[in-house]
Enzyme design. Sequence first.
Site, PDB file in Angstrom:
ATOM      1  NE  ARG A  73      -4.122  -1.920   0.814  1.00  0.00           N
ATOM      2  CZ  ARG A  73      -5.376  -1.847   0.369  1.00  0.00           C
ATOM      3  NH1 ARG A  73      -5.832  -0.732  -0.205  1.00  0.00           N
ATOM      4  NH2 ARG A  73      -6.170  -2.884   0.476  1.00  0.00           N
ATOM      5  CG  ASP A  74       1.544   5.615  -2.226  1.00  0.00           C
ATOM      6  OD1 ASP A  74       2.046   5.748  -3.362  1.00  0.00           O
ATOM      7  OD2 ASP A  74       1.713   6.450  -1.312  1.00  0.00           O
ATOM      8  CB  ILE A  75       3.025   5.622   3.245  1.00  0.00           C
ATOM      9  CG1 ILE A  75       3.972   6.505   2.439  1.00  0.00           C
ATOM     10  CG2 ILE A  75       3.682   4.291   3.608  1.00  0.00           C
ATOM     11  CD1 ILE A  75       5.155   6.998   3.259  1.00  0.00           C
ATOM     12  CG  ASN A  87       4.238   8.792 -12.261  1.00  0.00           C
ATOM     13  OD1 ASN A  87       3.537   9.011 -13.242  1.00  0.00           O
ATOM     14  ND2 ASN A  87       3.757   8.739 -11.043  1.00  0.00           N
ATOM     15  CB  VAL A 130      10.927   6.085  -4.715  1.00  0.00           C
ATOM     16  CG1 VAL A 130      11.849   4.926  -4.308  1.00  0.00           C
ATOM     17  CG2 VAL A 130      10.359   6.776  -3.465  1.00  0.00           C
ATOM     18  CG  HIS A 137       7.230   3.219  -7.889  1.00  0.00           C
ATOM     19  ND1 HIS A 137       8.464   3.816  -8.052  1.00  0.00           N
ATOM     20  CD2 HIS A 137       6.354   4.226  -7.687  1.00  0.00           C
ATOM     21  CE1 HIS A 137       8.331   5.121  -7.952  1.00  0.00           C
ATOM     22  NE2 HIS A 137       7.063   5.412  -7.744  1.00  0.00           N
ATOM     23  CG  HIS A 172       1.791   4.825  -8.934  1.00  0.00           C
ATOM     24  ND1 HIS A 172       1.708   5.397  -7.688  1.00  0.00           N
ATOM     25  CD2 HIS A 172       2.952   5.259  -9.475  1.00  0.00           C
ATOM     26  CE1 HIS A 172       2.774   6.146  -7.483  1.00  0.00           C
ATOM     27  NE2 HIS A 172       3.542   6.098  -8.542  1.00  0.00           N
TER      28      HIS A 172
END
Length: 114
Positions: free
Chosen positions: A29-31, A87, A96, A100, A102
């Site tokens: 999960r994205d924070i 991205n 980052v 990754h 999303h």
Amino acid sequence: MTDCLFCRIVAGSIPSTIVHRDDHLVAFRDIDPNAPMHVLTIPTTPIATLNDLSSEDDALIGSMFRRAAAIATEHGYADRGYRTVFNTNRESGQTVFHVHLHLLAGRGLNWPPG
Ligand SMILES: [Zn+2]
């Protein structure tokens, strides 16, 4: 120990809400979620950006999309719809530098993205 936030998540040295883990991928999960479901899927071996991919990574990137689709399906978003996004570099908002994917779901998503 690496300074990369996502390498540290892979290593388990910082907490995260893991939704999938195997030998090649971790999804968590994205924070700072931007949708009711916001999951990041990353390779366990670091690649900084899409610009750094080689043909040897084709199967890995394909598996990232298939994993995101499986997670969306598990959570009931397959038919409603969801978005998958990489991205790349500064103007896209990549913060980052460990690739990754999303996965965003659970609300209407604008097009084009902002
Ligand atoms: Zn990393």
